[in-house]
Design an enzyme around this catalytic site. Structure first.
Site, PDB file in Angstrom:
ATOM      1  N   LYS A  35      13.356  33.528 -20.548  1.00 46.32           N
ATOM      2  CA  LYS A  35      13.468  32.573 -20.762  1.00 46.32           C
ATOM      3  C   LYS A  35      14.957  31.636 -20.035  1.00 46.32           C
ATOM      4  CE  LYS A  35      15.674  31.749 -24.992  1.00 46.32           C
ATOM      5  NZ  LYS A  35      16.556  31.289 -24.976  1.00 46.32           N
ATOM      6  N   SER A  36      15.921  32.072 -20.091  1.00 44.04           N
ATOM      7  CA  SER A  36      17.331  31.414 -18.460  1.00 44.04           C
ATOM      8  C   SER A  36      15.996  30.940 -17.540  1.00 44.04           C
ATOM      9  CB  SER A  36      17.896  32.320 -18.800  1.00 44.04           C
ATOM     10  OG  SER A  36      18.606  33.002 -19.717  1.00 44.04           O
ATOM     11  N   ARG A  40      16.294  27.094 -15.733  1.00 43.00           N
ATOM     12  CA  ARG A  40      16.302  26.701 -14.692  1.00 43.00           C
ATOM     13  C   ARG A  40      14.822  26.790 -12.941  1.00 43.00           C
ATOM     14  NH1 ARG A  40      19.692  29.577 -17.876  1.00 43.00           N
ATOM     15  NH2 ARG A  40      21.739  29.736 -17.388  1.00 43.00           N
ATOM     16  N   GLY A 108      19.413  25.775 -27.361  1.00 45.59           N
ATOM     17  CA  GLY A 108      21.099  25.257 -26.311  1.00 45.59           C
ATOM     18  C   GLY A 108      20.657  25.262 -24.923  1.00 45.59           C
ATOM     19  N   GLN A 183      25.835  28.370 -20.000  1.00 45.82           N
ATOM     20  CA  GLN A 183      25.025  27.434 -20.116  1.00 45.82           C
ATOM     21  C   GLN A 183      26.389  26.725 -19.568  1.00 45.82           C
ATOM     22  OE1 GLN A 183      23.831  27.325 -24.354  1.00 45.82           O
ATOM     23  NE2 GLN A 183      22.231  28.599 -24.224  1.00 45.82           N
ATOM     24  N   ASP A 329      22.870  38.291 -25.995  1.00 45.60           N
ATOM     25  CA  ASP A 329      21.776  38.286 -26.788  1.00 45.60           C
ATOM     26  C   ASP A 329      21.120  39.809 -27.804  1.00 45.60           C
ATOM     27  OD1 ASP A 329      21.927  35.605 -26.322  1.00 45.60           O
ATOM     28  OD2 ASP A 329      20.954  35.259 -24.550  1.00 45.60           O
ATOM     29  N   LYS A 356      25.250  30.938 -31.985  1.00 43.10           N
ATOM     30  CA  LYS A 356      24.133  31.030 -31.484  1.00 43.10           C
ATOM     31  C   LYS A 356      22.951  30.577 -32.677  1.00 43.10           C
ATOM     32  CE  LYS A 356      25.431  32.834 -27.795  1.00 43.10           C
ATOM     33  NZ  LYS A 356      25.019  32.689 -27.282  1.00 43.10           N
ATOM     34  N   ARG A 360      24.865  35.046 -36.046  1.00 43.34           N
ATOM     35  CA  ARG A 360      24.412  36.202 -36.010  1.00 43.34           C
ATOM     36  C   ARG A 360      25.293  37.733 -36.222  1.00 43.34           C
ATOM     37  NH1 ARG A 360      20.781  35.116 -30.173  1.00 43.34           N
ATOM     38  NH2 ARG A 360      19.364  33.958 -31.012  1.00 43.34           N
TER      39      ARG A 360
END
Ligand code: S3P
Length: 455
Positions: A35-36, A40, A108, A183, A329, A356, A360
């Site tokens: 995902k990250s 990008r 986010g 982030q 995460d 988050k 969490r």
């Protein structure tokens, strides 16, 4: 070729998931793209000159939000296959003012990284998100971007979305971030692409370094000194072909499942094993986990490997300090592993978990306790007494994908049926989660609205 918009608005309808214990997990699987890295890739592909082809893109909702934001600013993005994108980049000065509000949904990463990009644009834009995202702190990005010269308005003096941005004419700054956040670091480095001097971001501990690696891959090496990273604004970025590895954070659910379900043995192919992401492997191994990596290689500047996992008896442990950003995460699924370990596990220095997709620390403590685990909530973490037999019942995701998946894995261990409600959020990061679990032998059924279907 399918035009980009054909699947950009997801129309899933899964509302709950039921898991039964008892089956061993066996075989091999491939988790969806990271995902990250997918966010990008879309951002740098859009800002580069030429055609960027991305293989292994995660077609999850969060990354689609980022892609949709760039199409709203004139970038042409096509998806010949769900996990393959073709981006005709506009170059660093080619984005157009969006006609409408940019919607980041639950993401986010979309919001914070886009803030950095938008701060560099000499036009007006507005960013918002879903109720969860509108509660998350944005001041950590607003404040340094204002110091660089951007004008940003928002609720709570710019602390919360919706955020309105008029950018351009940025100056480089040296920002000492009080928290380790990829982030924030990435937002400032992206803004630094448009600044008139060097931008340096320093953090207290190492956070994930995908932005630095990908900028390097796109032809812009950064200067690193200890925990500070500096970027000189480039003339241009050149388009590149990118291969995105499987998401270690998604693999983490299957790794812990295979460790905890007796007599299991699985192999996960082509998973990203960037050391700034794999803190969980280090912790699980120290707890006694039998995990091996094979076939290690590099894909587009990121380390990749196959991960072999065999069921193991775990011991409790203590986790905190610089390890936390490397597994931030994975703490919900680590907490589940701790409920099955012998002895006590202490997780500390993890106060960031409170901001988050859900709080969490609270949601993990609440739902795992309801499952029968012995979990105490601390301001900055959790204390878990292991060795408990979990009980199946009906549990809530709190709209948080990682809580939903942690509860589904708990269902493989709990007595009786485990039902997880409100699981649409899983689509943000792990489309096909239930199907992959079934492929490995688990008994999982999903209820699509009012229709029951076996996956
Ligand atoms: C992310 C960084 C992390 C992580 C998030 C994705 C990223 O957040 O929790 O899921 O892609 O940069 P922080 O950097 O805010 O800790």
């Amino acid at each position: 070729m399918k035009p980009w918009g054909a699947f950009s608005e997801d129309s899933h309808g899964v509302s709950s998931l039921t898991v039964l214990p008892g089956n061993t997990l066996k075989g091999e699987a491939k988790v969806p793209g990271d995902k990250s890295i997918s966010h990008r890739a879309v951002i740098l592909g859009s800002l580069a000159e030429g055609l960027t082809e991305i293989q292994g893109f995660l077609p999850g909702e969060d990354c689609l939000r980022t892609a949709t934001a760039f199409t709203a600013m004139g970038v042409e993005i096509e998806a010949p296959d769900p996990d393959r994108l073709l981006i005709r980049g506009k170059g660093l000065r080619g984005l157009a003012e969006p006609e409408d509000v940019l919607y980041a949904g639950n993401s986010g990463t979309t919001m914070r990284l886009m803030m950095g990009v938008l701060a560099g644009q000499g036009f007006f834009s507005v960013l918002t998100g879903d109720p969860s995202l509108r509660r998350r702190p944005m001041g950590r990005v607003t404040e340094p971007l204002r110091r660089m010269g951007a004008s940003i308005w928002g609720r709570g003096k710019g602390a919360f979305a919706p955020l309105a941005i008029r950018g351009g004419c940025l100056h480089g700054i040296h920002h000492k971030n009080p928290i380790a956040s990829a982030q924030v670091k990435s937002a400032l480095l992206l803004a630094g692409l448009f600044a008139d001097g060097e931008t340096v971001v320093e953090e207290p501990h190492q956070s994930r370094d995908h932005t630095e690696r990908m900028l390097h891959y796109f032809g812009l090496p950064l200067k690193t000194k200890g925990l500070a990273v500096g970027l000189e604004p480039p003339q241009r970025l050149e388009a590149r072909a990118l291969e995105i590895p499987g998401d270690f954070s998604s693999a983490a659910f299957l790794i812990v499942a295979a460790l905890l379900v007796p007599n299991s043995e699985i192999v996960l192919r082509r998973v990203g094993v960037n050391p700034t992401r794999t803190g969980l492997l280090h912790v699980l191994r120290s707890m006694g986990a039998n995990i091996e990596m094979a076939n290690q290689r590099e894909a587009s500047g990121e380390p990749v490997a196959d991960i072999w996992v065999r069921s193991s008896q775990l011991q409790g442990t203590q986790v905190g300090g610089p390890l936390i950003p490397l597994l931030i995460d994975e703490i919900p699924i680590l907490a589940l592993a701790a409920t099955q370990a012998a002895g006590k596990t202490i997780i500390q220095d993890a106060g960031e978990l409170r901001v988050k997709e859900s709080d969490r620390i609270a949601t993990v403590a609440q739902e795992l306790s309801r499952l029968g685990a012995r979990v105490q909530e601390r301001e900055d973490g959790l204390v878990i007494d292991g060795g408990t037999q979990l009980r199946g019942s009906t549990y809530r995701s709190h709209g948080d994908h990682r809580i939903a998946m942690t509860l589904a894995i708990a269902g493989l261990l709990a007595e009786g049926h485990t039902q997880v409600l409100d699981i649409d959020c899983i689509h943000t990061s792990f489309p096909g989660f239930a199907e992959l679990l079934c492929q490995l032998g688990a008994e999982v059924s999903v209820a699509l609205g009012c229709k029951e279907s076996q996956s």
